[in-house]
Scaffold this motif. Structure first.
Motif, mmCIF file in Angstrom:
data_model
loop_
_atom_site.group_PDB
_atom_site.id
_atom_site.type_symbol
_atom_site.label_atom_id
_atom_site.label_comp_id
_atom_site.label_asym_id
_atom_site.label_seq_id
_atom_site.Cartn_x
_atom_site.Cartn_y
_atom_site.Cartn_z
ATOM 1 N N ALA A 20 -9.207 11.646 0.737
ATOM 2 C CA ALA A 20 -10.134 11.409 -0.602
ATOM 3 C C ALA A 20 -9.510 10.639 -1.771
ATOM 4 N N ALA A 21 -8.211 10.903 -1.965
ATOM 5 C CA ALA A 21 -7.527 10.444 -2.965
ATOM 6 C C ALA A 21 -7.209 9.155 -2.769
ATOM 7 N N LEU B 188 -19.234 0.107 -3.973
ATOM 8 C CA LEU B 188 -20.164 0.768 -3.123
ATOM 9 C C LEU B 188 -19.599 0.432 -1.361
ATOM 10 N N PRO B 189 -19.629 -0.809 -1.131
ATOM 11 C CA PRO B 189 -19.341 -1.134 0.108
ATOM 12 C C PRO B 189 -17.721 -0.307 0.408
ATOM 13 N N LEU B 190 -16.872 -0.829 -0.538
ATOM 14 C CA LEU B 190 -15.534 -0.061 -0.284
ATOM 15 C C LEU B 190 -15.745 1.508 0.081
ATOM 16 N N LEU B 191 -16.313 2.097 -0.630
ATOM 17 C CA LEU B 191 -16.727 3.660 -0.854
ATOM 18 C C LEU B 191 -16.984 3.888 0.570
ATOM 19 N N VAL B 192 -18.196 3.223 0.999
ATOM 20 C CA VAL B 192 -18.733 3.469 2.287
ATOM 21 C C VAL B 192 -17.833 3.442 3.327
ATOM 22 N N GLY B 193 -17.168 2.098 3.379
ATOM 23 C CA GLY B 193 -16.355 1.672 4.517
ATOM 24 C C GLY B 193 -14.942 2.566 4.657
ATOM 25 N N LEU B 194 -14.527 2.842 3.460
ATOM 26 C CA LEU B 194 -13.502 3.617 3.509
ATOM 27 C C LEU B 194 -13.502 5.115 3.786
ATOM 28 N N ALA C 281 -10.343 7.009 -3.312
ATOM 29 C CA ALA C 281 -10.880 7.021 -4.715
ATOM 30 C C ALA C 281 -9.879 6.073 -5.411
ATOM 31 N N LEU C 282 -8.540 6.074 -5.136
ATOM 32 C CA LEU C 282 -7.798 4.949 -5.775
ATOM 33 C C LEU C 282 -7.996 3.546 -5.481
ATOM 34 N N ALA C 283 -8.588 3.255 -4.169
ATOM 35 C CA ALA C 283 -8.947 2.233 -3.767
ATOM 36 C C ALA C 283 -10.185 1.710 -4.364
ATOM 37 N N VAL C 284 -11.097 2.396 -4.569
ATOM 38 C CA VAL C 284 -12.363 2.210 -5.124
ATOM 39 C C VAL C 284 -12.039 2.051 -6.488
ATOM 40 N N ASP D 226 -23.988 -9.250 -13.849
ATOM 41 C CA ASP D 226 -23.403 -8.466 -14.966
ATOM 42 C C ASP D 226 -22.446 -7.800 -14.415
ATOM 43 N N ALA D 227 -21.508 -7.018 -15.568
ATOM 44 C CA ALA D 227 -20.378 -6.282 -14.999
ATOM 45 C C ALA D 227 -20.631 -5.216 -14.217
ATOM 46 N N LEU D 228 -21.848 -4.540 -14.428
ATOM 47 C CA LEU D 228 -22.276 -3.380 -13.549
ATOM 48 C C LEU D 228 -22.584 -3.795 -12.294
ATOM 49 N N THR D 229 -23.199 -5.167 -12.102
ATOM 50 C CA THR D 229 -23.449 -5.529 -10.592
ATOM 51 C C THR D 229 -22.000 -5.683 -9.988
ATOM 52 N N VAL D 230 -20.922 -6.555 -10.635
ATOM 53 C CA VAL D 230 -19.664 -6.524 -10.292
ATOM 54 C C VAL D 230 -18.809 -5.223 -9.603
ATOM 55 N N ALA D 231 -19.027 -4.319 -10.708
ATOM 56 C CA ALA D 231 -18.628 -2.772 -10.462
ATOM 57 C C ALA D 231 -19.235 -2.514 -8.983
ATOM 58 N N ALA D 232 -20.578 -2.318 -9.195
ATOM 59 C CA ALA D 232 -21.262 -1.609 -7.769
ATOM 60 C C ALA D 232 -20.914 -2.375 -6.511
ATOM 61 N N PHE D 233 -21.068 -3.786 -6.549
ATOM 62 C CA PHE D 233 -20.574 -4.610 -5.641
ATOM 63 C C PHE D 233 -19.088 -4.630 -4.819
#
Length: 140
Positions: free
Chosen positions: A7-8, A57-63, A11-14, A47-54
């Motif tokens: 989990a760590a 989210l894919p990284l969180l799901v994949g990892l 989380a660190l990667a995301v 915007d910055a929120l879109t960059v953060a989410a994009f």
């Protein structure tokens, strides 16, 4: 990273990906990128929120999938170390290049996709090592 929990590692990667990509985005803005493009519904802006989410989210799901599946199927780590970076690059062609973004914005967003490649490689390798450490402990 072998002593970190799965989990760590995720989380660190995301968090790392979000931070790095927000810095890249800020540099793109400072260099004059407007991040405006034409969407199906009319004008839109990244915007910055879109960059953060994009980034997150894919990284969180994949990892998370790798972290959960790797202890049961070792091939997942090998597959993810190829598929993850390939998807990061492929999405440049699918999402960024076809837009009518200005050159600075397009280059910046492409770089945001590319920053995910080493992050995925390192995180997946760490998850693979973590899986082997846990397996070794269980075997003894």
């Amino acid at each position: 990273m072998a002593d970190l929990s799965r989990a760590a590692i995720v989380a660190l990667a995301v968090v790392g990906a979000v931070v790095v990509n927000l810095v890249v985005y800020a540099v793109g803005r400072a260099a004059g990128g407007t991040f405006r493009f034409t969407a199906a519904g009319g004008p839109a802006e990244v915007d910055a929120l879109t960059v953060a989410a994009f980034s997150a989210l894919p990284l969180l799901v994949g990892l998370t999938a790798v972290a959960l599946l790797a202890p049961r199927a070792g091939w997942v780590v090998r597959a993810a170390s190829v598929v993850g970076p390939a998807l990061a690059v492929l999405t440049i062609a699918l999402m960024t290049l076809p837009t009518d973004l200005d050159a600075t914005s397009k280059t910046t967003l492409a770089l945001c996709h590319l920053t995910l490649v080493p992050i995925v490689v390192v995180a997946v390798a760490a998850l693979g090592r973590r899986t082997r450490v846990v397996a070794d402990r269980l075997a003894t």
